[in-house]
Enzyme design. Structure first.
Site, PDB file in Angstrom:
ATOM      1  N   SER A 145       0.854  -1.188   0.000  1.00 10.21           N
ATOM      2  CA  SER A 145       0.000   0.000   0.000  1.00 10.21           C
ATOM      3  C   SER A 145       0.887   1.234   0.000  1.00 10.21           C
ATOM      4  O   SER A 145       1.981   1.224   0.588  1.00 10.21           O
ATOM      5  CB  SER A 145      -0.902   0.016   1.241  1.00 10.21           C
ATOM      6  OG  SER A 145      -1.477   1.294   1.436  1.00 10.21           O
ATOM      7  N   TYR A 159      -1.723  -0.266  10.331  1.00 11.76           N
ATOM      8  CA  TYR A 159      -1.849  -0.742   8.951  1.00 11.76           C
ATOM      9  C   TYR A 159      -0.616  -0.362   8.139  1.00 11.76           C
ATOM     10  O   TYR A 159      -0.020  -1.199   7.449  1.00 11.76           O
ATOM     11  CB  TYR A 159      -3.098  -0.163   8.292  1.00 11.76           C
ATOM     12  CG  TYR A 159      -3.219  -0.520   6.829  1.00 11.76           C
ATOM     13  CD1 TYR A 159      -3.614  -1.802   6.439  1.00 11.76           C
ATOM     14  CD2 TYR A 159      -2.926   0.408   5.831  1.00 11.76           C
ATOM     15  CE1 TYR A 159      -3.708  -2.144   5.099  1.00 11.76           C
ATOM     16  CE2 TYR A 159      -3.016   0.072   4.488  1.00 11.76           C
ATOM     17  CZ  TYR A 159      -3.411  -1.203   4.136  1.00 11.76           C
ATOM     18  OH  TYR A 159      -3.495  -1.551   2.797  1.00 11.76           O
TER      19      TYR A 159
END
Length: 251
Positions: A145, A159
């Site tokens: 990501s 995250y």
């Protein structure tokens, strides 16, 4: 038409939905036989397999929880038993539990720990298990990501760190496996047009979309295309790299 991955066997984790389905189909379109893993949606996984077989390749679905590192060895073993070998590992399965800052008294620490288990430790276990069976010239690709390298807004610490850790491990693995010409790379995806993102469309804070140079969601085919490149013959000299497919979020 030439199919660049004919004769290859690929495993796509989390292949029963969203980006995983797109990657599995893109690899099959290039002639690869494809195994997908799933954790709960057996019916969806079966439908994906049916579609892959219709393309003229072999395909199977295997239930495996990436949040349990002990599941990795059996998963890889089943792929080899069913399809004869493994040439390409795509670590796609992941979760994204964001929104609360680390000092929020209501943050769910158990959920954050589970996120680490799936996004980081499960990926590492898959890489370790696959490295034992991949042939020389094999490929390992993990879906990351843009938050793994750039934090543009609060509430993403766990995250983002879980994805950043995968980058570090992949670079180390690239060094370890380079003597066998096994490449190890990360594709850093941005916001994608998936069912998981459907509920957030039109509701995201302006700063999130404005942090991208291209103000739209990524098409799944755009991210899957990067995976196919890294898995194919033209990706053989790309290793230890991070390929950004996130609309300029990390620019």
């Amino acid at each position: 038409m030439s199919k660049s991955l004919s004769g290859k066997v690929a495993l796509v984790t989390g292949g029963s939905r969203g980006l995983g389905v797109a990657i599995a189909n893109a690899l099959a379109d290039e002639g690869a036989d494809v195994a997908i893993s799933y954790v709960a949606s057996e019916e969806k996984a079966a439908a994906v397999v049916k579609g892959l077989i219709a393309k003229g390749v072999r395909a199977i679905a295997i239930e495996a929880d990436q949040g349990d590192p002990d599941a990795s060895e059996p998963l890889i073993r089943k792929v080899v038993e069913k399809l004869g070998k493994l040439d390409i590992l795509v670590n796609n399965a992941a979760v994204a539990w964001q929104g609360k800052t680390i000092d929020d008294p209501e943050i769910d620490n158990a959920a954050m720990d589970r996120q680490w288990a799936i996004n980081t430790f499960g990926v590492i276990a898959n890489i370790r298990a696959a490295a034992k069976v991949l042939p020389d010239g094999g490929r390992i690709i993990s879906i990351g990501s843009g938050l793994g390298t750039r934090i543009a807004f609060p509430g993403t610490a766990d995250y983002a760190a879980s994805k950043a850790a995968v980058i570090g491990y992949s670079r180390g693995a690239a060094r370890d496996l380079g003597g066998r010409n096994i490449t190890v790379n990360v594709v850093q995806a941005g916001m994608m047009d998936t069912d998981m993102a459907a509920g957030s469309k039109g509701k995201l804070p302006p700063i999130i979309m404005e942090s991208h140079a291209i103000h739209r969601y990524a098409k799944l085919s755009e991210v899957a295309g990067a995976v196919v490149f890294l898995a194919g013959p033209h990706g053989g000299f790309t290793t230890g790299s991070v390929i950004d497919v996130n609309g300029g979020f990390t620019a």
